[in-house]
Design a protein around this motif. Structure first.
Motif, mmCIF file in Angstrom:
data_model
loop_
_atom_site.group_PDB
_atom_site.id
_atom_site.type_symbol
_atom_site.label_atom_id
_atom_site.label_comp_id
_atom_site.label_asym_id
_atom_site.label_seq_id
_atom_site.Cartn_x
_atom_site.Cartn_y
_atom_site.Cartn_z
ATOM 1 N N GLY A 13 68.661 10.724 24.243
ATOM 2 C CA GLY A 13 69.717 11.669 23.835
ATOM 3 C C GLY A 13 70.538 11.123 22.679
ATOM 4 N N THR A 14 71.768 11.616 22.570
ATOM 5 C CA THR A 14 72.652 11.260 21.457
ATOM 6 C C THR A 14 72.738 9.750 21.270
ATOM 7 N N MET A 15 73.068 9.036 22.345
ATOM 8 C CA MET A 15 73.318 7.604 22.211
ATOM 9 C C MET A 15 72.029 6.798 22.161
ATOM 10 N N GLY A 16 71.063 7.152 23.002
ATOM 11 C CA GLY A 16 69.805 6.400 23.015
ATOM 12 C C GLY A 16 69.176 6.354 21.632
ATOM 13 N N TYR A 33 62.356 5.401 25.891
ATOM 14 C CA TYR A 33 61.746 6.084 27.039
ATOM 15 C C TYR A 33 62.624 7.251 27.462
ATOM 16 N N ASP A 34 62.001 8.373 27.789
ATOM 17 C CA ASP A 34 62.739 9.489 28.392
ATOM 18 C C ASP A 34 61.844 10.085 29.474
ATOM 19 N N ALA A 35 62.475 10.576 30.535
ATOM 20 C CA ALA A 35 61.693 11.156 31.629
ATOM 21 C C ALA A 35 61.163 12.538 31.255
ATOM 22 N N PRO A 93 72.182 10.239 31.547
ATOM 23 C CA PRO A 93 73.479 10.893 31.794
ATOM 24 C C PRO A 93 74.398 10.100 32.737
ATOM 25 N N GLU A 94 75.682 10.383 32.584
ATOM 26 C CA GLU A 94 76.752 9.617 33.260
ATOM 27 C C GLU A 94 76.849 9.989 34.743
ATOM 28 N N ASP A 95 75.844 9.608 35.511
ATOM 29 C CA ASP A 95 75.803 9.910 36.942
ATOM 30 C C ASP A 95 75.389 8.612 37.644
ATOM 31 N N LEU A 98 72.003 8.596 39.400
ATOM 32 C CA LEU A 98 70.861 8.624 38.481
ATOM 33 C C LEU A 98 70.673 7.254 37.830
ATOM 34 N N LYS A 99 71.769 6.654 37.423
ATOM 35 C CA LYS A 99 71.671 5.334 36.780
ATOM 36 C C LYS A 99 71.075 4.319 37.768
ATOM 37 N N ALA A 100 71.574 4.350 38.997
ATOM 38 C CA ALA A 100 71.043 3.420 40.014
ATOM 39 C C ALA A 100 69.544 3.646 40.190
ATOM 40 N N THR A 118 73.807 -1.436 30.541
ATOM 41 C CA THR A 118 74.120 -0.007 30.631
ATOM 42 C C THR A 118 75.124 0.370 29.548
ATOM 43 N N ASN A 119 74.932 1.572 29.016
ATOM 44 C CA ASN A 119 75.846 2.094 27.989
ATOM 45 C C ASN A 119 76.882 3.039 28.620
ATOM 46 N N THR A 120 77.092 2.915 29.914
ATOM 47 C CA THR A 120 78.026 3.831 30.588
ATOM 48 C C THR A 120 79.394 3.872 29.904
ATOM 49 N N SER A 121 79.992 5.071 29.853
ATOM 50 C CA SER A 121 81.326 5.199 29.246
ATOM 51 C C SER A 121 82.428 4.959 30.264
ATOM 52 N N THR A 122 82.214 5.425 31.504
ATOM 53 C CA THR A 122 83.335 5.461 32.448
ATOM 54 C C THR A 122 83.132 4.606 33.699
ATOM 55 N N HIS A 142 78.113 -1.445 25.686
ATOM 56 C CA HIS A 142 78.549 -0.073 25.417
ATOM 57 C C HIS A 142 78.802 0.145 23.933
ATOM 58 N N PHE A 143 78.138 1.156 23.399
ATOM 59 C CA PHE A 143 78.272 1.487 21.979
ATOM 60 C C PHE A 143 79.199 2.689 21.823
ATOM 61 N N HIS A 144 79.843 2.754 20.668
ATOM 62 C CA HIS A 144 80.590 3.957 20.299
ATOM 63 C C HIS A 144 79.702 4.712 19.301
HETATM 64 N N1 LIG Z 1 77.862 10.757 23.722
HETATM 65 C C1 LIG Z 1 78.739 9.810 23.485
HETATM 66 O O1 LIG Z 1 79.621 9.936 22.595
HETATM 67 C C2 LIG Z 1 78.716 8.527 24.273
HETATM 68 C C3 LIG Z 1 79.314 7.376 23.746
HETATM 69 C C4 LIG Z 1 79.227 6.161 24.447
HETATM 70 C C5 LIG Z 1 78.543 6.104 25.666
HETATM 71 N N2 LIG Z 1 77.971 7.246 26.170
HETATM 72 C C6 LIG Z 1 77.232 7.133 27.437
HETATM 73 O O2 LIG Z 1 75.854 7.082 27.136
HETATM 74 C C7 LIG Z 1 75.093 7.696 28.184
HETATM 75 C C8 LIG Z 1 74.219 8.784 27.607
HETATM 76 O O3 LIG Z 1 75.039 9.726 26.927
HETATM 77 P P1 LIG Z 1 74.404 10.731 25.848
HETATM 78 O O4 LIG Z 1 75.560 11.421 25.224
HETATM 79 O O5 LIG Z 1 73.408 10.011 24.996
HETATM 80 O O6 LIG Z 1 73.634 11.733 26.826
HETATM 81 P P2 LIG Z 1 72.525 12.832 26.456
HETATM 82 O O7 LIG Z 1 72.670 13.898 27.458
HETATM 83 O O8 LIG Z 1 72.586 13.160 25.006
HETATM 84 O O9 LIG Z 1 71.129 12.061 26.711
HETATM 85 C C9 LIG Z 1 70.676 11.664 27.969
HETATM 86 C C10 LIG Z 1 69.169 11.543 27.934
HETATM 87 O O10 LIG Z 1 68.720 10.983 29.159
HETATM 88 C C11 LIG Z 1 67.512 11.621 29.517
HETATM 89 N N3 LIG Z 1 67.278 11.464 30.938
HETATM 90 C C12 LIG Z 1 67.752 12.199 31.981
HETATM 91 N N4 LIG Z 1 67.282 11.702 33.142
HETATM 92 C C13 LIG Z 1 66.506 10.637 32.825
HETATM 93 C C14 LIG Z 1 65.745 9.704 33.588
HETATM 94 N N5 LIG Z 1 65.691 9.774 34.920
HETATM 95 N N6 LIG Z 1 65.059 8.726 32.927
HETATM 96 C C15 LIG Z 1 65.118 8.651 31.583
HETATM 97 N N7 LIG Z 1 65.809 9.508 30.804
HETATM 98 C C16 LIG Z 1 66.498 10.478 31.428
HETATM 99 C C17 LIG Z 1 67.707 13.069 29.077
HETATM 100 O O11 LIG Z 1 66.479 13.741 28.933
HETATM 101 C C18 LIG Z 1 68.447 12.874 27.749
HETATM 102 O O12 LIG Z 1 67.516 12.776 26.677
HETATM 103 C C19 LIG Z 1 76.121 8.169 29.203
HETATM 104 O O13 LIG Z 1 76.262 7.206 30.207
HETATM 105 C C20 LIG Z 1 77.410 8.296 28.391
HETATM 106 O O14 LIG Z 1 78.551 8.111 29.183
HETATM 107 C C21 LIG Z 1 78.024 8.439 25.491
#
Ligand SMILES: NC(=O)c1ccc[n+]([C@@H]2O[C@H](COP(=O)([O-])OP(=O)(O)OC[C@H]3O[C@@H](n4cnc5c(N)ncnc54)[C@H](O)[C@@H]3O)[C@@H](O)[C@H]2O)c1
Length: 300
Positions: A13-16, A33-35, A93-95, A98-100, A118-122, A142-144
């Motif tokens: 997603g956005t951050m990956g 990797y993405d599921a 995603p921030e769950d 799911l992360k576990a 982990t790049n978790t925000s919260t 954790h990245f911004h």
């Molecule tokens: N968006 C931000 O500005 C930002 C900044 C810093 C940290 N974060 C953190 O980064 C993490 C991701 O945020 P994001 O904005 O990139 O989310 P996002 O929704 O853009 O991307 C999440 C990706 O994870 C994939 N995914 C879902 N389940 C999966 C699984 N079981 N295995 C592998 N991939 C799976 C989804 O298909 C999606 O491509 C979160 O923990 C968020 O808190 C986000």
């Protein structure tokens, strides 16, 4: 401790995508990797845009970007993704559940030496550490928004080994990021801890009718010499996001001031005025009043 060469990114997603590209542009071999196959298709389409954005912000040059793109592979095959990883950064995603789940999945796939981050925000890493199966080799990294800043947060939990921490700090330097090292766990790291307090104080001033939100921004911008004040910042975050977080914490801590702030934000959210993305929040976009020269007239 192994040198970090192969980087595994979980989540495209956005951050990956930003993190994966940043690592590849710095010379690491990266597997994203993405599921979900469709997510990977979308991610591959976005790769050039991510690269262009980092080039435009002088985070990487054209040559680094071109070479970096060739070092990135995409897959939905978890075994292929994990089998040679030296360091993994998770951006699903921030769950917490799911992360576990994904950490436990990759613990069975990745070599013993692979460091998990982990790049978790919260969340804080101790909430997931047991599920990783390798708590000593696990911390938050954790990245911004990688296009606007090279600041990253490195936050160990009490079980993270010193060797792991040192290797992650060294890895940050290898990808030209400046690590802010947290000495203990803190929800929101350093920046969001500061920002939450600032936004909360600004909301209390306006919702308590101590000062208008424009004057709160004027005070901050005029003295701190910044381009936006707290209400301008909230418009860029999105007012429904700020509302949800404010409302959640007000209810959880039974905080009357927090509730007053949430109610104040709700009046904007209910009208659909969500900030920059809807063209209207505290200010009107694309030319918000706080960016006009007369906003601070008399101060400069
Ligand atoms: N968006 C931000 O500005 C930002 C900044 C810093 C940290 N974060 C953190 O980064 C993490 C991701 O945020 P994001 O904005 O990139 O989310 P996002 O929704 O853009 O991307 C999440 C990706 O994870 C994939 N995914 C879902 N389940 C999966 C699984 N079981 N295995 C592998 N991939 C799976 C989804 O298909 C999606 O491509 C979160 O923990 C968020 O808190 C986000």
């Amino acid at each position: 401790m192994h040198a970090i060469k192969n980087v595994l990114i979980l989540g495209s997603g956005t951050m990956g995508m930003q993190i994966g590209f940043l690592c590849a542009a710095a010379g690491h071999d990266v597997i994203i990797y993405d599921a979900f196959d469709q997510a990977l298709v979308n991610a591959q389409d976005r790769l050039r845009k991510v690269a262009d954005s980092l080039i435009a912000h002088n985070r990487v040059d054209q040559d680094q970007a071109d070479k970096g793109i060739l070092r990135i592979k995409f897959t939905s095959d978890a075994v292929l993704a994990g089998k040679n990883a030296d360091l993994m950064n998770e951006s699903v995603p921030e769950d917490p559940k799911l992360k576990a789940k994904v950490f436990s999945q990759f613990n069975k796939i990745c070599p013993e030496h692979t460091l998990f981050t982990t790049n978790t925000s919260t969340l804080v890493p101790s909430m997931i550490a047991d599920a990783t199966g390798r708590p000593d080799r696990f911390a938050a990294l954790h990245f911004h928004d990688c296009s606007i800043t090279n600041i990253v947060d490195v936050m160990p939990h009490s079980g993270t080994s010193k060797q792991t921490l040192d290797t992650i700090l060294g890895f940050c330097k290898s990808i030209k990021q400046y690590p802010i090292e947290l000495k203990k766990e803190q929800h929101g790291y350093v920046f969001n801890t500061l920002l939450t307090e600032l936004l909360g104080a600004a909301l209390s001033l306006a919702s308590g009718q101590v000062a208008s939100y424009e004057d709160v921004d004027r005070a901050w911008m005029g003295i701190m010499r910044t381009h936006a004040g707290p209400f301008g910042i909230m418009d860029s975050i999105g007012l429904e996001t700020v509302y949800k977080a404010t409302d959640y914490w007000a209810a959880k801590t039974n905080n009357a001031k927090g509730k007053q702030n949430a109610d104040f934000l709700k009046t904007f959210v209910e009208k659909g005025n969500l900030g920059m993305k809807t063209g209207k929040g505290f200010y009107q976009y694309p030319d918000p009043a706080f960016l006009k020269p007369d906003f601070l007239e008399g101060i400069h």
